[in-house]
Design an enzyme around this catalytic site. Structure first.
Site, PDB file in Angstrom:
ATOM      1  N   SER A  13       1.023  -1.092  -0.098  1.00 13.13           N
ATOM      2  CA  SER A  13      -0.039  -0.001   0.012  1.00 13.13           C
ATOM      3  C   SER A  13       0.844   1.067   0.016  1.00 13.13           C
ATOM      4  O   SER A  13       2.032   1.221   0.097  1.00 13.13           O
ATOM      5  CB  SER A  13      -0.867   0.027   1.223  1.00 13.13           C
ATOM      6  OG  SER A  13      -0.110  -0.020   2.586  1.00 13.13           O
ATOM      7  N   SER A 191       5.977  -7.413  -8.895  1.00 13.24           N
ATOM      8  CA  SER A 191       4.889  -7.053  -9.992  1.00 13.24           C
ATOM      9  C   SER A 191       4.477  -8.116 -10.590  1.00 13.24           C
ATOM     10  O   SER A 191       3.186  -8.353 -10.994  1.00 13.24           O
ATOM     11  CB  SER A 191       5.588  -6.077 -10.701  1.00 13.24           C
ATOM     12  OG  SER A 191       5.851  -5.081 -10.111  1.00 13.24           O
ATOM     13  N   CYS A 382     -11.078  26.046  12.251  1.00 14.12           N
ATOM     14  CA  CYS A 382     -12.060  25.139  12.811  1.00 14.12           C
ATOM     15  C   CYS A 382     -11.585  25.359  14.593  1.00 14.12           C
ATOM     16  O   CYS A 382     -11.617  26.151  15.124  1.00 14.12           O
ATOM     17  CB  CYS A 382     -11.985  23.750  12.074  1.00 14.12           C
ATOM     18  SG  CYS A 382     -13.748  23.094  12.594  1.00 14.12           S
ATOM     19  N   ARG A 463     -18.943  20.214  15.613  1.00 18.04           N
ATOM     20  CA  ARG A 463     -20.148  20.208  16.399  1.00 18.04           C
ATOM     21  C   ARG A 463     -20.407  21.424  17.167  1.00 18.04           C
ATOM     22  O   ARG A 463     -21.455  21.413  17.755  1.00 18.04           O
ATOM     23  CB  ARG A 463     -19.954  18.832  17.236  1.00 18.04           C
ATOM     24  CG  ARG A 463     -20.591  17.766  16.815  1.00 18.04           C
ATOM     25  CD  ARG A 463     -20.289  16.575  17.701  1.00 18.04           C
ATOM     26  NE  ARG A 463     -19.566  15.307  17.183  1.00 18.04           N
ATOM     27  CZ  ARG A 463     -20.401  14.629  16.102  1.00 18.04           C
ATOM     28  NH1 ARG A 463     -21.543  14.884  15.891  1.00 18.04           N
ATOM     29  NH2 ARG A 463     -19.863  13.693  15.715  1.00 18.04           N
ATOM     30  N   HIS A 508     -13.102  25.302   6.876  1.00 17.40           N
ATOM     31  CA  HIS A 508     -11.849  24.492   6.265  1.00 17.40           C
ATOM     32  C   HIS A 508     -11.450  25.269   4.907  1.00 17.40           C
ATOM     33  O   HIS A 508     -11.777  24.449   3.891  1.00 17.40           O
ATOM     34  CB  HIS A 508     -11.936  23.213   6.320  1.00 17.40           C
ATOM     35  CG  HIS A 508     -12.172  22.614   7.799  1.00 17.40           C
ATOM     36  ND1 HIS A 508     -10.905  22.199   8.408  1.00 17.40           N
ATOM     37  CD2 HIS A 508     -13.323  22.174   8.451  1.00 17.40           C
ATOM     38  CE1 HIS A 508     -11.248  21.506   9.440  1.00 17.40           C
ATOM     39  NE2 HIS A 508     -12.670  21.635   9.561  1.00 17.40           N
ATOM     40  N   GLU A 510      -8.802  25.065   3.423  1.00 15.50           N
ATOM     41  CA  GLU A 510      -7.866  24.396   3.067  1.00 15.50           C
ATOM     42  C   GLU A 510      -8.464  23.139   1.871  1.00 15.50           C
ATOM     43  O   GLU A 510      -7.648  22.593   0.998  1.00 15.50           O
ATOM     44  CB  GLU A 510      -6.906  23.301   3.951  1.00 15.50           C
ATOM     45  CG  GLU A 510      -7.513  22.424   4.652  1.00 15.50           C
ATOM     46  CD  GLU A 510      -8.312  22.879   5.932  1.00 15.50           C
ATOM     47  OE1 GLU A 510      -8.756  24.066   6.041  1.00 15.50           O
ATOM     48  OE2 GLU A 510      -8.598  21.829   6.859  1.00 15.50           O
TER      49      GLU A 510
HETATM   50  N1  GLN Z   1     -13.625  19.753  17.826  1.00 14.25           N
HETATM   51  C1  GLN Z   1     -14.177  20.998  17.312  1.00 14.25           C
HETATM   52  C2  GLN Z   1     -15.756  20.830  16.937  1.00 14.25           C
HETATM   53  O1  GLN Z   1     -16.182  19.638  16.947  1.00 14.25           O
HETATM   54  C3  GLN Z   1     -13.525  21.604  15.975  1.00 14.25           C
HETATM   55  C4  GLN Z   1     -13.770  20.397  14.798  1.00 14.25           C
HETATM   56  C5  GLN Z   1     -12.604  20.604  13.756  1.00 14.25           C
HETATM   57  O2  GLN Z   1     -11.670  21.262  13.975  1.00 14.25           O
HETATM   58  N2  GLN Z   1     -12.809  19.919  12.751  1.00 14.25           N
HETATM   59  O3  GLN Z   1     -16.502  21.704  16.842  1.00 14.25           O
END
Ligand code: GLN
Length: 531
Positions: A13, A191, A382, A463, A508, A510
């Site tokens: 892998s 291979s 986040c 969350r 996010h 990114e």
């Molecule tokens: N633990 C945090 C939440 O659930 C941040 C989550 C994260 O950084 N993706 O809100």
């Protein structure tokens, strides 16, 4: 009708099947074909969302809110084409829908079996990407040929070739040609054996992509062609890249891999222009403006894959500025030790990424404080934003013990709290706030200037959220709530106007950065870090 390319892996892998698949997709796109990509994962989790980053690496979130394999990040970064929920199926997801159908009486009277019911479900997953505006679907089969877990997937793609025909399906096998130091030679036997395993289940690869650390030479190529039943010129060499994963498409194009693929599929070989990619590579490999060093302060630092998209987006930020970005990966717990902050000495920018759980939080708060007080460009993402809010509440606003209820249910100041829609004790899988959501940026904010827009859409996975009960005191102390959900109910981005460059976002960014379109926040973060 869409045609299908299947990418399997042999010997070991971590061969970079995903990168090979993404690179091929890019080349085919450059030949004028509309591609979609997909990964089939053999494990039994319904999606990787519930797995530890140590097990699985990053969980990549699609615009439509699926928690998926990190290879989908490569797919999007190379092709610029959004993946969807249909781009990642695990055995768990396949089995769970078959079993659900069985409970609903969908197979009434019949014995439900791997063949045909699981394999039919897999075929339906593969062909679910077929569409009038899709010429080619590339499906990567996770795992290694010979694994018990991946057998149903291989059987399903074998059947698809029978059903769709030779001109409409193609098998690419990515394999390892190891170099044995003691005897100073490359070995083709692994291979050959892995192709033998494929043959035993009725699949003969059309193309062999050989991963090797040294050039293969004519003799090995001939041997592989002969003993693997592959045409000589369809033995493609994929040597370890020298500088960057973004070199892979160029290396494959140099061997006309895309041309052979199109010929096999009886598709016209349109002319080809890779110049934007080449320009990007030059900026990446020989940047005109020196280098910057950015600290990433996280808790899964041992496993670099846990921060795949963060690392890539920073690299893209460098491309946008024609500067090399060196990343200093810092385990946040190190910053909690006496003298630990010295780890941050000399960095040009600090990024605190997402994460879960209490371990290492104090180190992240220390990193935020360091960036805030020393006016070092700071990007919080986040959990990184949640830490920025906690740090500001504690150290600027004087709200002693301010915390997220994720880490302290009895904090006197729950500045970060569970979102209203999140019920404690509910299902853990797929229940966070997920996927692309709109956000409105305040007029005159740093973020609005950087994006060059007031309305943005970014991907989420969380969350917990900024607790609105604390808007007033935090704003009064100088935190700018520069990004809100359109109805104003959720804080999505905060800034510190008193700081030269301090942005923290609940989303996010990114996940939307690509080498050809670096994300504006990362591009400007690197610009600011360059000073
Ligand atoms: N633990 C945090 C939440 O659930 C941040 C989550 C994260 O950084 N993706 O809100």
């Amino acid at each position: 009708m869409s045609k299908h390319i299947f990418i399997t892996g042999g010997v070991v892998s971590s061969l970079g099947k995903g990168l090979t698949a993404a690179s091929l997709a890019l080349l085919l796109q450059k030949r004028g074909y509309r591609v979609r990509m997909q990964k089939l994962d053999p494990y039994l989790n319904v999606d990787p969302g519930t797995m530890s980053p140590y097990q699985h690496g990053e969980v990549y979130v699609t615009a439509d809110g699926a928690e998926t394999d990190l290879d989908l990040g490569h797919y999007e970064r190379f092709t610029g084409q959004d993946c969807t929920r249909a781009s990642n199926f695990t055995s768990g997801r396949i089995y769970s829908s078959v079993i659900q159908r069985e409970r609903q009486g969908g197979y009434l009277g019949r014995t439900v079996q791997v063949i045909p019911h699981i394999t039919d479900e897999i075929k339906a997953a593969v062909t679910s990407l077929d569409a009038a505006d899709v010429d080619l679907v590339l499906t990567e089969i996770g795992g290694t040929v010979g694994d018990i877990e991946s057998q149903p997937f291989l059987e399903a793609i074998r059947q698809l070739r029978q059903e769709l025909g030779r001109d409409n399906t193609l098998f690419v096998h990515v394999t390892l040609v190891p170099f044995i130091k003691a005897t100073d030679e490359l070995k083709t036997k692994p291979s050959q054996q892995s192709v033998g395993l494929l043959r035993a289940i009725g699949i003969i690869p059309d193309l062999l992509v050989c991963r090797c650390e040294r050039p293969m030479g004519e003799e090995h190529r001939r041997k592989l062609a002969m003993f693997c039943n592959v045409e000589h010129e369809l033995v493609i060499e994929e040597q370890d890249v020298r500088h960057s994963i973004y070199e892979v498409p160029r290396d494959l194009a140099a061997q006309d891999m895309d041309v052979y693929v199109l010929e096999k599929l009886r598709l016209h070989v349109n002319s080809f222009d890779l110049s934007d990619w080449e320009t990007m590579l030059r900026q990446l490999i020989e940047p005109a403006h020196g280098s910057v060093e950015v600290a990433v302060v996280g808790k899964y630092i041992d496993l670099r894959d846990a921060y795949k998209s963060i690392g890539e987006a920073l690299t893209h930020g460098g491309i946008a500025n024609s500067a090399r970005v060196n990343i200093r990966w810092i385990e946040s717990e190190e910053l909690e030790q006496a003298g630990g902050l010295a780890r941050l000495d000399g960095v040009d920018g600090i990024l605190v990424p997402g994460g879960f759980g209490a371990r290492g939080i104090d180190g992240k708060l220390a990193a935020v404080r360091f960036a805030r007080e020393r006016k070092i460009p700071f990007l919080g993402i986040c959990l990184g934003m949640q830490c920025a809010v906690m740090e500001f509440a504690r150290n600027v606003c004087g709200l002693e013990g301010a915390n997220s209820t994720e880490f302290d249910g009895r904090t006197p100041h729950p500045v970060i709290d569970l979102m209203a829609e999140q019920k404690p004790g509910g299902d853990k899988g797929g229940t966070m706030r997920l996927g692309g959501k709109p956000c409105r940026l305040a007029e005159g904010s740093l973020a609005a200037r950087i994006y060059g827009a007031r309305e943005i859409v970014e991907r989420h996975r969380h969350r917990y959220e900024f607790n609105n009960a604390y808007r007033q005191p935090l704003e009064a102390a100088g935190l700018s709530l520069a990004g809100l959900s359109p109805d104003g109910s959720l804080v999505e981005l905060v800034e510190l106007p008193s700081h030269p460059w301090f942005i923290a976002c609940q989303f996010h960014p990114e996940f939307q950065s690509t080498p050809l379109r670096p994300h504006p926040l990362f591009a400007d973060f690197i610009r600011a870090a360059r000073g």
